[in-house]
Every structure is written in C-alpha cells, then in structure tokens.
Design a protein around this motif. Structure first.
Motif: not given
Length: 169
Positions: A18, A20, A22-24, A27-30, A50, A141
């Motif tokens: 991933t 990003s 902003t994501r962790t 919180t990485d739904t994708s 990530l 996502t």
C-alpha cells in the motif's frame, strides 16, 4: 473464461504494498480487500507492507520482492492518481522488463461503468520484472475490489482459458 475438470489450481505467492501518506496497516481497507481476495482464491500472502508516496522507498520495497524468487506477484494499491505526491507509476515503470498495457486499458473500461469519466485520471498499470507480475491500482477500496475480481483474479488462476499469467511466473 473457461475451466476444464482436469485443470488443477496452482496457488501463487503474492505480496501486497500500500502506497499512502495517510493510511496505516490498521486503516488500510484497500490492502485488506486485496488480501481477502488473495486468500479466498487460494493463493498465499507472502508479505505485506506500507510505504509513503516516495519513489525511492517504493522502488526499494518492490526491488526486494522482484529479487526474491518466492514472490511471484506484487499488488500495489495507491499512488496512481494525479496529485503531486502520486508517484507509483514513476517508481514502478523503470523496474519493468515488459508492460501489460491491457491491464490499465481494461481497468479504465470497467471503471468507466462505475465512476464515469473520472476513470481517465487512473494511471493503473501492470508489468513483468524478473518473472514477477506487478499490478498497480488506485488506492480506493472499490477500485481494488474491481481490479481484483474483474481482471486480476481470473488471470492468476492457472485454469483460466485461453490464457493466464501463471505460465509466465
């Protein structure tokens, strides 16, 4: 797409990245959606990471997986848009031995039915590097679910006819 009863499924070793700022991982739904698809299809998740939107960090992580003979497929989510920080295509393209132009074309065609002309801003791409298949898709996502179910999953299934990518890995 067709299968024959004598065909046998060949599970692949797949890594998920991933991209990003902003994501962790929490919180990485994708990334989670891709991993769910991988496992449900019967493939093996060999690594997950990530990285921030940085060309050189993306390349470093991807280069590690490309050099690792057990990693057969890498799926990258995020960084394929047009914002100033989106740099996944620029990070990935120099590492590819061959591009799979049809992936981006087909992804945008399918996405058009879902999001209209906004799909023109997708820089989804795919290619081969050292016999490792790499897919780059948007960070949404829904976009990951679309790419997985409509394109990637059937092409990673050794039973898909008339052709699939398994023989190239």
């Amino acid at each position: 797409m067709g299968h024959t009863k004598t065909d046998q499924f060949s599970p692949l070793n797949i890594a998920v990245l991933t991209v990003s700022d902003t994501r962790t991982l929490e919180t990485d739904t994708s990334g989670d959606a891709l991993i769910d698809g991988i496992k449900t299809a019967g493939h093996n998740l060999v690594d997950r990471a990530l990285e921030v939107d940085d060309i050189y960090q993306i390349r470093a992580r991807l280069s590690h997986w490309i050099a690792d003979q057990k990693t057969q497929v890498v799926m990258i989510t995020g960084g394929t848009g047009f914002t100033g920080r989106d740099s996944t295509p620029e990070a990935v393209l120099p590492l590819l031995d061959k591009t799979v132009d049809g992936f981006g074309e087909l992804f945008r065609q399918i996405s058009f039915e879902q999001i209209g002309t906004s799909t023109i801003q997708s820089r989804a791409l795919a290619g081969l590097a050292n016999k490792t298949l790499i897919f780059c898709m948007p960070g949404s996502t829904n976009a990951c679910k679309t790419a997985w179910s409509a394109i990637i999953e059937p092409q990673l299934d050794s039973r898909t006819r008339p052709c699939n990518f398994v023989q190239h890995l």
